[in-house]
Scaffold this motif. Structure first.
Motif, PDB file in Angstrom:
ATOM      1  N   ARG A 131       0.772  -1.206   0.054  1.00 16.61           N
ATOM      2  CA  ARG A 131      -0.075   0.117   0.095  1.00 16.61           C
ATOM      3  C   ARG A 131       0.941   1.193   0.056  1.00 16.61           C
ATOM      4  N   GLU A 132       2.110   1.119   0.335  1.00 19.81           N
ATOM      5  CA  GLU A 132       2.970   2.381   0.471  1.00 19.81           C
ATOM      6  C   GLU A 132       3.973   2.543  -0.794  1.00 19.81           C
ATOM      7  N   LEU A 133       3.853   1.689  -1.830  1.00 21.26           N
ATOM      8  CA  LEU A 133       4.583   1.850  -3.184  1.00 21.26           C
ATOM      9  C   LEU A 133       4.072   3.095  -3.685  1.00 21.26           C
ATOM     10  N   ALA A 134       2.975   3.468  -3.865  1.00 24.99           N
ATOM     11  CA  ALA A 134       2.526   4.650  -4.572  1.00 24.99           C
ATOM     12  C   ALA A 134       1.554   5.437  -4.049  1.00 24.99           C
ATOM     13  N   ARG A 135       1.886   5.549  -2.707  1.00 22.09           N
ATOM     14  CA  ARG A 135       0.945   6.085  -1.758  1.00 22.09           C
ATOM     15  C   ARG A 135       1.539   7.706  -1.385  1.00 22.09           C
ATOM     16  N   GLY A 136       1.308   8.657  -2.312  1.00 22.36           N
ATOM     17  CA  GLY A 136       2.018  10.042  -2.337  1.00 22.36           C
ATOM     18  C   GLY A 136       2.244  10.332  -3.654  1.00 22.36           C
ATOM     19  N   LEU A 194     -11.142   7.578  -3.142  1.00 24.58           N
ATOM     20  CA  LEU A 194     -11.773   6.526  -3.188  1.00 24.58           C
ATOM     21  C   LEU A 194     -11.656   6.106  -1.766  1.00 24.58           C
ATOM     22  N   ASP A 195     -13.142   6.016  -0.983  1.00 22.76           N
ATOM     23  CA  ASP A 195     -13.319   5.575   0.349  1.00 22.76           C
ATOM     24  C   ASP A 195     -12.729   4.354   0.487  1.00 22.76           C
ATOM     25  N   GLY A 196     -12.191   4.148   1.706  1.00 24.88           N
ATOM     26  CA  GLY A 196     -11.632   2.798   2.121  1.00 24.88           C
ATOM     27  C   GLY A 196     -10.364   2.545   1.501  1.00 24.88           C
ATOM     28  N   GLU A 197      -9.787   2.930   0.661  1.00 25.11           N
ATOM     29  CA  GLU A 197      -8.753   2.656  -0.102  1.00 25.11           C
ATOM     30  C   GLU A 197      -7.266   2.948   0.819  1.00 25.11           C
ATOM     31  N   PRO A 198      -6.459   1.839   1.390  1.00 25.62           N
ATOM     32  CA  PRO A 198      -5.331   2.072   2.132  1.00 25.62           C
ATOM     33  C   PRO A 198      -4.298   2.977   1.389  1.00 25.62           C
ATOM     34  N   THR A 199      -4.113   3.132  -0.009  1.00 25.61           N
ATOM     35  CA  THR A 199      -3.192   3.717  -0.609  1.00 25.61           C
ATOM     36  C   THR A 199      -3.382   5.289  -0.677  1.00 25.61           C
ATOM     37  N   VAL A 200      -4.621   5.642   0.193  1.00 28.99           N
ATOM     38  CA  VAL A 200      -4.645   6.936   0.069  1.00 28.99           C
ATOM     39  C   VAL A 200      -3.908   7.704   1.021  1.00 28.99           C
ATOM     40  N   THR A 201      -3.543   8.876   0.876  1.00 32.97           N
ATOM     41  CA  THR A 201      -2.526   9.587   1.734  1.00 32.97           C
ATOM     42  C   THR A 201      -3.251  10.405   3.209  1.00 32.97           C
ATOM     43  N   PRO A 202      -2.690  10.548   4.133  1.00 31.29           N
ATOM     44  CA  PRO A 202      -3.251  11.281   5.171  1.00 31.29           C
ATOM     45  C   PRO A 202      -3.297  12.754   4.947  1.00 31.29           C
ATOM     46  N   TYR A 203      -4.223  13.269   5.589  1.00 32.20           N
ATOM     47  CA  TYR A 203      -4.263  14.880   5.221  1.00 32.20           C
ATOM     48  C   TYR A 203      -3.438  15.718   6.190  1.00 32.20           C
ATOM     49  N   ARG A 204      -2.488  16.501   5.493  1.00 36.22           N
ATOM     50  CA  ARG A 204      -1.698  17.439   6.390  1.00 36.22           C
ATOM     51  C   ARG A 204      -1.921  18.596   5.558  1.00 36.22           C
ATOM     52  N   ARG A 205      -2.430  19.714   6.626  1.00 40.94           N
ATOM     53  CA  ARG A 205      -2.414  21.075   6.032  1.00 40.94           C
ATOM     54  C   ARG A 205      -1.226  21.790   6.146  1.00 40.94           C
ATOM     55  N   HIS A 206      -1.106  22.650   5.088  1.00 40.18           N
ATOM     56  CA  HIS A 206       0.350  23.209   5.035  1.00 40.18           C
ATOM     57  C   HIS A 206       0.539  24.353   6.238  1.00 40.18           C
TER      58      HIS A 206
END
Length: 213
Positions: A131-136, A194-206
């Protein structure tokens, strides 16, 4: 590479994507979720994207202040790849959309590697899980082998070295929220995933950098 279903089917799919990308940036961003991006022997299913509008319309867009040598590809025509270098170390890839001259693009933030995982792991040996390969956005370009040489590449030719294909399965529920890490326009709800996808990145505000006292 031959398109699944033969040349006629491939031409139809490309036409559907062309119509999607020729339209407004927000529907285009949502429609890209679940699409398959192939490059460098690896295929990624897109799970997270961000939309960016054009001149004067979006303070977070590279095209906000007008055309420059760096952002020229953003001004169209749609269906091409806009690649830029950031933080002196990372490449980020965007799909150009909207009518030529309007400079809209969709940042490809994250995806799931669905083909070529061995090669993807060679390019991202530090990834602890699939899940971390293309996460970002930078990781995504790394596993696909995309760099500045791909800037301007046409994505809608099924036989091209970098090409985009429609989803092969249902995409599921689409969620939206503020864009990640932008200094301006950060509350615009133009990040889609896409809801529930483990590859989605966590939200970080600038967070603006503070100068040393």
């Amino acid at each position: 590479m031959a398109a699944v279903g033969g040349p006629d089917r491939g031409a139809g799919l490309s036409a559907d994507l062309a119509a999607l990308l020729a339209g407004p940036v927000v529907p285009a961003a949502r429609g890209l979720l679940g699409c398959l991006l192939h490059a460098g022997g690896v295929t990624v299913r897109l799970t997270e994207v961000e939309a960016y509008a054009g001149v004067g319309a979006d303070p977070a867009s590279h095209a906000h202040r007008g055309q420059t040598p760096r952002n020229e590809v953003m001004f169209g025509p749609p269906g091409h790849l806009y690649v830029y270098f950031t933080y002196g170390m990372h490449w980020c890839a965007n799909v150009v959309c909207g009518p030529a001259g309007e400079a809209a693009a969709v940042l490809l933030r994250a995806g799931e590697v669905v083909a070529g995982e061995t090669l993807a792991r060679q390019r991202r040996p530090g990834a602890r899980a699939a899940r971390e390969l293309a996460r970002g956005p930078a990781r995504l370009t790394t596993v696909l082998g995309i760099d500045g040489g791909a800037n301007g590449a046409y994505l809608l030719d099924p036989a091209g070295p970098i090409h985009l294909r429609p989803p092969t399965t249902a995409t599921g529920r689409i969620r939206s929220g503020p864009r990640v890490g932008v200094a301006n326009g950060h509350d615009t709800q133009w990040r889609f995933w896409l809801d529930g996808e483990p590859t989605v990145t966590p939200y970080r505000r600038h967070v603006p950098r503070r100068r040393a006292g």
